[in-house]
Enzyme design. Structure first.
Site, PDB file in Angstrom:
ATOM      1  N   SER A 139      -7.896   1.596  -0.446  1.00 31.53           N
ATOM      2  CA  SER A 139      -8.263   0.736   0.686  1.00 31.53           C
ATOM      3  C   SER A 139      -9.764   0.876   0.892  1.00 31.53           C
ATOM      4  CB  SER A 139      -7.525   1.231   1.936  1.00 31.53           C
ATOM      5  OG  SER A 139      -8.049   0.639   3.103  1.00 31.53           O
ATOM      6  N   TYR A 152      -4.178   7.671   7.724  1.00 31.29           N
ATOM      7  CA  TYR A 152      -4.370   6.616   6.716  1.00 31.29           C
ATOM      8  C   TYR A 152      -5.684   6.836   5.960  1.00 31.29           C
ATOM      9  CZ  TYR A 152      -4.283   1.820   4.834  1.00 31.29           C
ATOM     10  OH  TYR A 152      -4.275   0.715   4.004  1.00 31.29           O
TER      11      TYR A 152
HETATM   12  P1  NAD Z   1       3.482  -4.245   3.425  1.00 30.70           P
HETATM   13  O1  NAD Z   1       4.025  -3.579   4.632  1.00 30.70           O
HETATM   14  O2  NAD Z   1       3.582  -5.718   3.277  1.00 30.70           O
HETATM   15  O3  NAD Z   1       4.072  -3.605   2.103  1.00 30.70           O
HETATM   16  C1  NAD Z   1       4.283  -2.237   1.981  1.00 30.70           C
HETATM   17  C2  NAD Z   1       5.318  -2.032   0.903  1.00 30.70           C
HETATM   18  O4  NAD Z   1       5.611  -0.645   0.814  1.00 30.70           O
HETATM   19  C3  NAD Z   1       6.635  -2.759   1.225  1.00 30.70           C
HETATM   20  O5  NAD Z   1       7.181  -3.259   0.039  1.00 30.70           O
HETATM   21  C4  NAD Z   1       7.491  -1.643   1.789  1.00 30.70           C
HETATM   22  O6  NAD Z   1       8.861  -1.879   1.625  1.00 30.70           O
HETATM   23  C5  NAD Z   1       7.010  -0.484   0.923  1.00 30.70           C
HETATM   24  N1  NAD Z   1       7.331   0.818   1.489  1.00 30.70           N
HETATM   25  C6  NAD Z   1       7.069   1.298   2.728  1.00 30.70           C
HETATM   26  N2  NAD Z   1       7.600   2.535   2.852  1.00 30.70           N
HETATM   27  C7  NAD Z   1       8.197   2.833   1.674  1.00 30.70           C
HETATM   28  C8  NAD Z   1       8.910   3.948   1.201  1.00 30.70           C
HETATM   29  N3  NAD Z   1       9.159   5.013   1.972  1.00 30.70           N
HETATM   30  N4  NAD Z   1       9.398   3.895  -0.054  1.00 30.70           N
HETATM   31  C9  NAD Z   1       9.201   2.811  -0.853  1.00 30.70           C
HETATM   32  N5  NAD Z   1       8.519   1.727  -0.447  1.00 30.70           N
HETATM   33  C10 NAD Z   1       8.025   1.743   0.809  1.00 30.70           C
HETATM   34  O7  NAD Z   1       1.949  -3.757   3.338  1.00 30.70           O
HETATM   35  P2  NAD Z   1       0.756  -4.199   2.390  1.00 30.70           P
HETATM   36  O8  NAD Z   1      -0.340  -4.642   3.278  1.00 30.70           O
HETATM   37  O9  NAD Z   1       1.205  -5.069   1.296  1.00 30.70           O
HETATM   38  O10 NAD Z   1       0.331  -2.771   1.822  1.00 30.70           O
HETATM   39  C11 NAD Z   1       0.463  -2.413   0.464  1.00 30.70           C
HETATM   40  C12 NAD Z   1      -0.578  -1.359   0.128  1.00 30.70           C
HETATM   41  O11 NAD Z   1      -1.885  -1.922   0.278  1.00 30.70           O
HETATM   42  C13 NAD Z   1      -0.518  -0.133   1.035  1.00 30.70           C
HETATM   43  O12 NAD Z   1      -0.756   1.037   0.285  1.00 30.70           O
HETATM   44  C14 NAD Z   1      -1.668  -0.385   1.995  1.00 30.70           C
HETATM   45  O13 NAD Z   1      -2.188   0.800   2.517  1.00 30.70           O
HETATM   46  C15 NAD Z   1      -2.669  -1.076   1.070  1.00 30.70           C
HETATM   47  N6  NAD Z   1      -3.686  -1.851   1.772  1.00 30.70           N
HETATM   48  C16 NAD Z   1      -3.345  -2.912   2.564  1.00 30.70           C
HETATM   49  C17 NAD Z   1      -4.360  -3.624   3.194  1.00 30.70           C
HETATM   50  C18 NAD Z   1      -4.064  -4.817   4.050  1.00 30.70           C
HETATM   51  O14 NAD Z   1      -4.997  -5.306   4.725  1.00 30.70           O
HETATM   52  N7  NAD Z   1      -2.872  -5.359   4.071  1.00 30.70           N
HETATM   53  C19 NAD Z   1      -5.695  -3.253   3.028  1.00 30.70           C
HETATM   54  C20 NAD Z   1      -5.990  -2.152   2.232  1.00 30.70           C
HETATM   55  C21 NAD Z   1      -4.974  -1.462   1.597  1.00 30.70           C
END
Ligand code: NAD
Length: 257
Positions: A139, A152
């Site tokens: 991130s 985080y």
């Molecule tokens: P999201 O909530 O849409 O997706 C998260 C995914 O992780 C989902 O598929 C969920 O089912 C899965 N998950 C959660 N807990 C779990 C567990 N215990 N076991 C297995 N799977 C699990 O979120 P996102 O925004 O798509 O985030 C995905 C990644 O990207 C994360 O690591 C997040 O930190 C990172 N990220 C997101 C953003 C953003 O702005 N959305 C920015 C930077 C980094």
């Protein structure tokens, strides 16, 4: 670009960025293993839909990334693992002194330790195959901090450190390990933060997006899941074979500020 004959395992891929990455890997010809902690009909239907759309093999394997043994079991059950995308992640926002201990533990387990377990289980397979790509979804918070996101930010900085160490330990193999550092992407994880922020600042949804969330993202645009998928496919390409141990920011200029 073809990843035909390769198999990718994408953790946390039934929604958001992970799903976007899984779709772009499938579009590039890779077989894909989708994962989350649920085991619903719709999870398996999602795998079938992607398989039909891109004519590749797609399976859904349930495994809870907060548990080390389930992380390792996911890699074992997947069989071939040429491409590993450590994407599963959760968020919790609270001042440090009020930060619930169980949320701290869950964020460190899911956002950081899971990548350790899956990587440890995948490396022997990649070494045996003589090729491997590990892409850790960190991130902008792996490179900078924000208040109220202690767990985080700590986990994501940890992911960047793990990425560098993994790269050094595999540098003489045809294996690379890199981290992608997204800024804000409009996924369920971010969507869930909007109502509280509207309440806290007494702002409209549009103002929260533009004036709070995208305030640090100079492009004032969300990154998209397709763009993150494209970055992942790039790391799997021959052009990226000598890129290892580094980070790629997809953040509209956030970390250039
Ligand atoms: P999201 O909530 O849409 O997706 C998260 C995914 O992780 C989902 O598929 C969920 O089912 C899965 N998950 C959660 N807990 C779990 C567990 N215990 N076991 C297995 N799977 C699990 O979120 P996102 O925004 O798509 O985030 C995905 C990644 O990207 C994360 O690591 C997040 O930190 C990172 N990220 C997101 C953003 C953003 O702005 N959305 C920015 C930077 C980094």
């Amino acid at each position: 670009m073809t990843l035909g004959g390769k198999q990718a395992v994408v953790t946390g891929s039934n929604s958001g960025i992970g799903l976007g990455i899984a779709r772009e890997l499938a579009r590039a010809g890779a077989n894909v293993v989708l994962n989350s902690f649920t085991d619903r009909e719709e999870d398996h239907a999602l795998a079938e839909a992607i398989s039909n759309e891109f004519q590749v093999e797609v399976r859904y394997i349930q495994a809870d990334m907060s548990k080390g043994n389930e992380c390792r079991a996911l890699i074992e059950k997947s069989g071939q693992c040429d491409i590993l995308v450590n994407n599963a992640g959760i968020q919790h926002v609270a001042p440090l002194e009020d930060f619930p201990e169980e949320k701290w533990d869950a964020i460190i387990a899911i956002n950081l330790s899971s990548a350790f377990h899956t990587t440890a289980a995948a490396l022997p397979k990649m070494k045996a195959a003589g090729w491997g790509r590990i892409i850790n979804i960190a991130s902008a918070h792996g490179l900078t901090a924000s208040p109220f996101k202690s767990a985080y930010v700590a986990a994501k900085h940890g992911v960047v450190g793990l990425t560098k160490t993994t790269a050094l330990e595999t540098a003489e193999e045809a294996i690379t390990c890199n981290a992608i550092c997204p800024g804000y992407v409009l996924t369920p994880l971010v969507e869930a933060q909007i109502p509280d922020t509207m309440e806290k600042y007494q702002m409209s949804r549009e103002d929260v997006i533009k004036k709070v969330m995208l305030e640090r993202q100079p492009s004032r645009e969300f990154a998209t899941v397709e763009q993150l998928g494209g970055s992942t496919v790039f790391f799997c390409s021959d052009a990226a074979a000598q890129i290892t141990g580094t980070t790629l920011s997809v953040d509209g200029g956030w970390t250039a500020l």
